[in-house]
Enzyme design. Sequence first.
Site, PDB file in Angstrom:
ATOM      1  N   GLN A 135      -6.788 -20.841   6.701  1.00  0.00           N
ATOM      2  CA  GLN A 135      -5.470 -20.622   7.543  1.00  0.00           C
ATOM      3  C   GLN A 135      -4.455 -21.138   6.774  1.00  0.00           C
ATOM      4  OE1 GLN A 135      -4.568 -19.168  10.469  1.00  0.00           O
ATOM      5  NE2 GLN A 135      -2.350 -19.818   9.959  1.00  0.00           N
ATOM      6  N   CYS A 136      -3.725 -19.940   6.142  1.00  0.00           N
ATOM      7  CA  CYS A 136      -2.595 -20.514   5.291  1.00  0.00           C
ATOM      8  C   CYS A 136      -1.005 -20.545   5.691  1.00  0.00           C
ATOM      9  CB  CYS A 136      -2.508 -19.538   4.106  1.00  0.00           C
ATOM     10  SG  CYS A 136      -3.882 -19.744   3.060  1.00  0.00           S
ATOM     11  N   TYR A 268      -5.552 -21.553  16.026  1.00  0.00           N
ATOM     12  CA  TYR A 268      -4.524 -20.600  16.591  1.00  0.00           C
ATOM     13  C   TYR A 268      -5.342 -19.481  17.654  1.00  0.00           C
ATOM     14  CZ  TYR A 268      -1.229 -22.791  13.816  1.00  0.00           C
ATOM     15  OH  TYR A 268      -0.539 -23.673  12.969  1.00  0.00           O
ATOM     16  N   GLU A 272      -2.623 -13.001  12.090  1.00  0.00           N
ATOM     17  CA  GLU A 272      -2.586 -11.617  11.592  1.00  0.00           C
ATOM     18  C   GLU A 272      -2.716 -11.527  10.035  1.00  0.00           C
ATOM     19  OE1 GLU A 272      -0.036 -13.884  12.469  1.00  0.00           O
ATOM     20  OE2 GLU A 272       1.726 -13.576  11.380  1.00  0.00           O
ATOM     21  N   HIS A 296      -0.621  -8.499  19.865  1.00  0.00           N
ATOM     22  CA  HIS A 296       0.400  -9.260  19.256  1.00  0.00           C
ATOM     23  C   HIS A 296       0.065  -9.509  17.880  1.00  0.00           C
ATOM     24  CE1 HIS A 296       2.918 -12.892  18.755  1.00  0.00           C
ATOM     25  NE2 HIS A 296       2.126 -13.128  17.887  1.00  0.00           N
ATOM     26  N   GLU A 297      -1.255  -9.369  17.468  1.00  0.00           N
ATOM     27  CA  GLU A 297      -1.561  -9.732  16.241  1.00  0.00           C
ATOM     28  C   GLU A 297      -1.335  -8.327  15.298  1.00  0.00           C
ATOM     29  OE1 GLU A 297      -1.438 -12.567  15.083  1.00  0.00           O
ATOM     30  OE2 GLU A 297      -2.089 -13.415  17.039  1.00  0.00           O
ATOM     31  N   HIS A 300       2.163  -7.378  14.433  1.00  0.00           N
ATOM     32  CA  HIS A 300       2.471  -8.096  13.188  1.00  0.00           C
ATOM     33  C   HIS A 300       2.124  -7.328  11.970  1.00  0.00           C
ATOM     34  CE1 HIS A 300       3.740 -12.215  14.005  1.00  0.00           C
ATOM     35  NE2 HIS A 300       2.905 -12.508  14.765  1.00  0.00           N
ATOM     36  N   GLU A 319       8.094 -13.680  14.724  1.00  0.00           N
ATOM     37  CA  GLU A 319       7.437 -14.002  15.928  1.00  0.00           C
ATOM     38  C   GLU A 319       8.217 -13.336  17.319  1.00  0.00           C
ATOM     39  OE1 GLU A 319       4.397 -14.518  16.270  1.00  0.00           O
ATOM     40  OE2 GLU A 319       4.147 -15.567  14.129  1.00  0.00           O
ATOM     41  N   ASP A 377       4.914 -26.998  10.166  1.00  0.00           N
ATOM     42  CA  ASP A 377       3.794 -27.164  11.276  1.00  0.00           C
ATOM     43  C   ASP A 377       4.668 -28.264  12.375  1.00  0.00           C
ATOM     44  OD1 ASP A 377       1.790 -25.572  10.439  1.00  0.00           O
ATOM     45  OD2 ASP A 377       0.838 -27.328   9.265  1.00  0.00           O
ATOM     46  N   TYR A 385       9.209 -17.739  19.412  1.00  0.00           N
ATOM     47  CA  TYR A 385       8.804 -16.548  20.210  1.00  0.00           C
ATOM     48  C   TYR A 385       9.567 -16.344  21.239  1.00  0.00           C
ATOM     49  CZ  TYR A 385       4.198 -17.639  17.675  1.00  0.00           C
ATOM     50  OH  TYR A 385       3.446 -18.089  16.823  1.00  0.00           O
ATOM     51  N   ARG A 565      -8.202 -24.793  19.552  1.00  0.00           N
ATOM     52  CA  ARG A 565      -6.995 -24.100  19.686  1.00  0.00           C
ATOM     53  C   ARG A 565      -5.906 -25.012  20.091  1.00  0.00           C
ATOM     54  NH1 ARG A 565      -6.121 -18.727  23.413  1.00  0.00           N
ATOM     55  NH2 ARG A 565      -4.042 -18.261  22.609  1.00  0.00           N
ATOM     56  N   LYS A 567      -2.922 -24.767  21.164  1.00  0.00           N
ATOM     57  CA  LYS A 567      -2.165 -24.309  22.173  1.00  0.00           C
ATOM     58  C   LYS A 567      -2.743 -25.056  23.521  1.00  0.00           C
ATOM     59  CE  LYS A 567      -1.071 -20.602  25.189  1.00  0.00           C
ATOM     60  NZ  LYS A 567      -1.404 -18.946  25.621  1.00  0.00           N
TER      61      LYS A 567
HETATM   62  N1  BES Z   1       1.108 -15.991  13.164  1.00  0.00           N
HETATM   63  C1  BES Z   1       1.066 -16.746  14.557  1.00  0.00           C
HETATM   64  C2  BES Z   1       0.144 -17.893  14.238  1.00  0.00           C
HETATM   65  C3  BES Z   1       0.674 -18.862  13.393  1.00  0.00           C
HETATM   66  C4  BES Z   1       2.100 -19.260  13.332  1.00  0.00           C
HETATM   67  C5  BES Z   1       0.039 -19.855  12.615  1.00  0.00           C
HETATM   68  C6  BES Z   1       2.575 -20.224  12.454  1.00  0.00           C
HETATM   69  C7  BES Z   1       0.473 -20.833  11.834  1.00  0.00           C
HETATM   70  C8  BES Z   1       1.863 -20.852  11.594  1.00  0.00           C
HETATM   71  C9  BES Z   1       0.222 -15.857  15.183  1.00  0.00           C
HETATM   72  O1  BES Z   1       0.617 -14.452  15.244  1.00  0.00           O
HETATM   73  C10 BES Z   1       0.426 -16.219  16.868  1.00  0.00           C
HETATM   74  O2  BES Z   1       1.646 -16.092  16.829  1.00  0.00           O
HETATM   75  N2  BES Z   1      -0.530 -16.334  17.561  1.00  0.00           N
HETATM   76  C11 BES Z   1      -0.493 -16.898  18.809  1.00  0.00           C
HETATM   77  C12 BES Z   1      -0.635 -15.485  19.750  1.00  0.00           C
HETATM   78  C13 BES Z   1       0.243 -15.139  21.085  1.00  0.00           C
HETATM   79  C14 BES Z   1       1.396 -15.755  20.744  1.00  0.00           C
HETATM   80  C15 BES Z   1      -0.196 -14.005  21.354  1.00  0.00           C
HETATM   81  C16 BES Z   1      -1.332 -17.808  19.059  1.00  0.00           C
HETATM   82  O3  BES Z   1      -1.945 -18.389  18.348  1.00  0.00           O
HETATM   83  O4  BES Z   1      -1.331 -18.362  20.218  1.00  0.00           O
HETATM   84 ZN    ZN Z   2       2.572 -14.221  16.017  1.00  0.00          ZN
END
Ligand code: BES
Ligand code: ZN
Length: 612
Positions: A135-136, A268, A272, A296-297, A300, A319, A377, A385, A565, A567
Amino acid sequence: MAALSPEDPCSYSRPDECKVNSLDLNLEVDFDSKKLCGYVDLTVERMKDGVQNLILDTRDIDIQKITDADNCQELKFSLGEKNTNFGSKLEVQLPLSSTKSKVRVHYETSPQSTALQWLRPEQTAGKRHPYLFSQCQAIHARSMVPCQDTPGIKVPYTAKVTAPRDITVLMSAVRSEPEAHPTDSSKLVHQFNQKVPIPTYLIAIVGGDIESRKIGPRSNVWTEKEMVEAAAFEFSETEKMLQTAEALMGPYIWGQYDLLVLPPSFPYGGMENPCLTFVTPTLLAGDKSLADVVAHEISHSWTGNLVTNRNWEHFWLNEGHTVFVERKITGRLHKSQALLEFMAAGRAKELKETIEVVLKNGPYTRLIPDLKGVDPDDAFSIVPYEKGFSLLFYLETLLGGPEVFEKFLRAYIEKFKQQSIDSDQWKDFLYSYFPDKKDVLDTVEWDKWFFAQGMPPIIPKYDDSLAVPCKQLCQRWSSAGDNELGQFDPNDLTSLTSVQVVEFLALLLEEPKLPVTKVQKMNELYKLNAVKNSEVRLRWLRLCIKAQWKDAIPHVLDFVNEQGRMKFVRPLYRDLYGWEEARPTAIQNFQTHRGEMHNTTATMVAKDLKLT
Ligand code: BES
Ligand code: ZN
């Protein structure tokens, strides 16, 4: 500390002096030592006369030697001191000759690489083979490859990756058939080519005992055998989503669009990675209700991967636009503007909670934060978003509605594709696209939108028809007296979709704390402890913690232990931390499981629990 780039506060690199133009990886995956070992060839170009050094970002990378790839001559280099947020600056003395050269860095990653998670066989569904994934985003690529780790620079890449025969390797690129290893028949060499220039945060790798199932003309879903069936079902609408996205934004240029369902510790919802979106297994709800993450992905592929934020301060360009398009796709697929606006309204409430309660109206609540000295981070939140989405939705209405604004969106992508841009370039283009609407655009409080802390100047009014039954049920529960609980019925939820159940619970979470008797009754009737849908589960468990229902603690721990995850994991740990009686249990649980967790998740939770 070593100087950071004037263009990107999170990178040491100086592409204005010497720029990397392409990247060719040659690596071996070593599961025993938890390392990637090999070399990377960087094609570099001097951008100014007199420049002597190439500057790269690294983190925890062991450099063995650096050579001029054309003649094998060794090049001098020096590795700077490690900074906790940004890693170490690597300076390579360029060969004297021409403006273009190829620099070969022989290196090994560290088992602590923040980009990589190495799973033991027991941590996988199949239990027989180890697993590796990367995960970069945002700035972890530097712990996998020495590179100019700034989204302001885009490069094509190729890779040859050696791995044990029973491991399938995939990357964020188009792959060709693996080749036999020249000397070791127990290994295969996997080959990849990403011809489209991409920022380094989109480099990705996975290795494991994974299989694929075709789910569309340009799509496979990859995952461990145990989940292939469920994944193919859950994401069956992928091609429809791709076509809807193309109708909005123009052709999909990446060839393949595959999905990879990762092990549960993936931090996450989705990532994408070009040609191969990574998603969390917590999307496998069984009813396709969480597939909007895929929309969403997919989005991107245009907003983010084609038009990219120039540095992480402009992350909302990635985002905000992506959420905006994601919701258009969801709206079109369900033929429901009401659904689009219901989703927007729900998330706007979460935005308010984050801005006011979690971030306390602080500096990270700006749409364009100042990231000098800051690890992205730490600044990451829902703000880019949903503040970003609010701005775009507001502009859409202001400028004449979807028909007009969708044309702008398409023109924006056409204008900036394969580039990296900042918010001013976006805004200048907006003004130039709408020359007749300068007066209207001048009424937008740009300074507040871009730079003010706290809630956005305007929260658009959303259609709330789908929220009505959620509000009613929430009201009934919060106003019912202890002797009035007989009015509730197990069927109260059956007429609601799972997003509406999420909304119902989210609304209750905004109310004053419920008495334990009520959450108990709610569980008895609606069997919420048994719900598998991860979004429902998150809100339900938060509600139980808010009610201080002790019996729920083991369920919370199960949830944070069985998936990673952020979130879901972070708010639950924060909630437990805020409940004094549960705090020691939370800390103890974290310490027990920390070693199994993804590095980023563990680092963030440790901060949430004030352990660092
Ligand atoms: N690119 C992001 C995930 C991300 C952001 C990883 C910043 C590391 C640093 C990905 O597209 C994303 O936004 N994922 C969301 C999905 C959601 C908004 C539908 C997630 O992980 O919840
Ligand atoms: Zn995103």
